[in-house]
Design an enzyme around this catalytic site. Structure first.
Site, PDB file in Angstrom:
ATOM      1  N   HIS A  65       0.809  -1.214   0.000  1.00  0.00           N
ATOM      2  CA  HIS A  65       0.000   0.000   0.000  1.00  0.00           C
ATOM      3  C   HIS A  65       0.842   1.263   0.000  1.00  0.00           C
ATOM      4  CE1 HIS A  65      -2.995  -2.918   1.807  1.00  0.00           C
ATOM      5  NE2 HIS A  65      -3.557  -2.513   0.695  1.00  0.00           N
ATOM      6  N   GLY A  90      26.528  -0.041 -44.110  1.00  0.00           N
ATOM      7  CA  GLY A  90      25.607   0.867 -43.427  1.00  0.00           C
ATOM      8  C   GLY A  90      24.880   1.846 -44.323  1.00  0.00           C
ATOM      9  N   THR A 123      27.335  10.563 -38.908  1.00  0.00           N
ATOM     10  CA  THR A 123      27.621   9.237 -38.363  1.00  0.00           C
ATOM     11  C   THR A 123      29.125   9.112 -38.164  1.00  0.00           C
ATOM     12  OG1 THR A 123      27.982   8.111 -40.469  1.00  0.00           O
ATOM     13  CG2 THR A 123      25.688   8.306 -39.705  1.00  0.00           C
TER      14      THR A 123
END
Length: 548
Positions: free
Chosen positions: A223, A473, A481
């Protein structure tokens, strides 16, 4: 704290309405926060034929408890109060009258003062009306004892195991005395301990307590109240072992006993972390010679949004195990039955073996080996900074990913030719780094290693590696990048390592003003401006380390 709410006063009603929409056998008594099985409502025509009803409940805020267990094979009705507040006597009486036929009803009550009083009085009133009603109180909390000068042990997640075993017996037609006896046996033997890493926040209210960044509440209830002790957060294995030790000692378990384990999510614990606790708890039991017959986990009895977990352990025999494995339609029950879980040594199966490209090590190149050692040390030292940079513009995992690769090299370094070393690094990258960086580094290192093996010099091998990264990629210079540092570095490498490093620095710095077109940063648009690409920064770090 942000919440998906309308009026905080309506949360219980609206949550139950949503629950009923997801469970076709579930209905709500009109104007009440009481969930019942549609097929078990009492009428004059079916009163004599209805089996024993199982009724539970308590305060809301423990979802999926208790309405999530109202289904064939578990509860017949669940009576909900307000958040963390017991339902009224009249509400419980309504629930009893709605589903109790001549076979009677069993009330399964968690040991909190309000629940014991309200359900207890409702049982008395129901008996006065001629209904057969029994009540079982669950006090599975091992963090407290009955003579600690408080309200006594509390009912925790072990209550769900009482629901399941009693529900299976009631579903197959057992009488009230048999169902009640089985439920009491479980209630008397199950042990639970909870831990909170933070407080729960009541809708429209405030957090129940405050914790320091490295503190936990050990032995807490459901609780939002604090635990019995505030401790420093240990590693998961140590924490789980402490909790299991307390349960084992309190419930008098010993080597040779057979148990089931239920790990409960307190509400906001990531599944990943709960699974780590499952692993640790099962291991702790087995190390004590205790057989773990079943393992279940999930958000079984939560405390709204509290981060934390509970561990419940129940010693079982064949009959109880059969009841736990019996089918139920309850969506909140985390186990579909099944065979005994694998032991610690049986979790794994052998990895298929394949020959590595770098199996022929050749003549050791001490200079390259030393350079790689320096580069991995540099990546480990930069782990936190790379993680910080990546968290600003991506998903925050780059530092950890590259550090995994660095540690893998340091654990099993290779003394071989330059080509063999790069091939080994390529294998490490694809196996350990993962994510986007892993395959890109693996492709670049593999291509560079092949070029060296064919007699190329370092500038040509570097360029070949960068070409491999670009081909796999798809990124180009200007896409923000690692390529923005790699390409100028490769072009400048013919003038020496210092020139390559300087070109990489300039390229990495330039990414701070670029808009990303690849990777996670591409979703952030102009918000990445002012922050360099962490992949490009990582290139600068390991290039600088190569120089020594």
């Amino acid at each position: 704290m942000k919440k998906l709410l309308n009026n905080p006063d309506d949360v219980v009603t609206e949550a139950l309405e949503g629950t009923a929409l997801t469970q076709p056998w579930l209905a709500l008594l009109a104007g009440r926060t009481i969930a019942v099985r549609r097929d078990r409502l009492v009428t004059d025509d079916n009163r004599a034929e209805l089996p024993v009803a199982l009724i539970s409940g308590g305060g809301a805020g423990h979802e999926p408890a208790h309405a999530g267990y109202v289904a064939p094979g578990m509860l017949t009705a669940a009576v909900s109060g307000a958040v963390f507040a017991s339902p009224s006597v009249d509400a419980i009486c309504d629930g009893i009258r709605a589903v109790t036929g001549d076979a009677g009803a069993l009330l399964i009550v968690k040991s909190y003062t309000g629940d014991r009083l309200n359900f207890g009085l409702a049982a008395e009133l129901a008996r006065a009306d001629g209904l057969a009603v029994e009540m079982v109180v669950v006090a599975d909390d091992v963090a407290l004892t009955d003579d600690d000068g408080n309200a006594g042990r509390r009912g925790l997640a072990g209550t769900i195991l009482v629901h399941k075993i009693a529900g299976a017996l009631a579903e197959r037609g057992a009488g009230l005395a048999e169902v009640a006896a089985a439920a009491r046996r479980v209630a008397e033997t199950v042990g639970t301990m909870g831990v909170g890493l933070g407080p729960a926040t009541v809708p429209g209210g405030a957090a129940g307590f405050e914790l320091g960044g490295d503190e936990i509440e050990l032995g807490l209830g459901i609780h939002g109240e604090p635990g019995v002790s505030r401790e420093k957060l240990p590693a998961a294995d140590e924490l789980a072992a402490t909790m299991i030790d307390r349960i084992v000692a309190d419930r008098g378990l010993s080597a040779g006993d057979r148990v089931v384990l239920l790990a409960g999510n307190a509400g906001a614990t990531p599944t990943m972390e709960l699974m780590i606790m499952v692993r640790a708890a099962a291991r702790a039991l087995r190390e004590r010679g205790i057989e773990v017959a079943r393992v279940w986990q999930g958000p079984v009895l939560t405390s709204i949004d509290m981060p934390g977990a509970s561990l419940s352990v129940l010693p079982v025999d064949d009959e109880q195990l059969g009841a736990l494995d019996a089918p139920t339609a309850a969506p909140a029950w985390p186990g579909g039955g099944g065979s005994e879980p694998a032991g610690a040594d049986e979790v794994y199966v052998p990895v298929p073996q394949a020959g590595e490209a770098g199996a022929e090590l050749g003549e050791p190149d001490a200079g390259v080996r030393a350079a790689v050692d320096r580069a991995t040390e540099a990546l480990l030292a930069a782990e936190a900074e790379l993680t910080r940079l990546d968290a600003e513009v991506g998903d925050g995992d780059l530092g950890q990913a590259l550090a995994r690769g660095a540690r893998a090299w340091q654990a099993e370094p290779v003394d071989g030719s330059a080509a063999a070393i790069l091939r080994t690094l390529s294998a490490i990258a694809r196996r350990e780094i993962g994510g986007t960086s892993g395959p890109l580094y693996a492709a670049g290192l593999l291509r560079a290693g092949e070029a060296l093996a064919e007699g190329a010099g370092w500038p040509d091998a570097f360029s070949a590696g960068v070409d491999g990264v670009i081909e796999l990629g798809g990124a180009q210079v200007g896409d923000r990048t690692m390529v923005d540092a790699l390409v100028p570095a490769a072009e400048a490498s013919r003038r020496g390592l210092d020139a390559a490093i300087e070109a990489a620095r300039t390229g990495a710095a330039g990414t701070a003003e670029q808009t990303a077109r690849r990777g996670r940063s591409s979703y952030l648009g102009e918000r990445v401006h002012g922050h360099p690409d962490p992949g490009a920064v990582a290139v600068v770090i390991w290039l600088e380390a190569l120089r020594g």
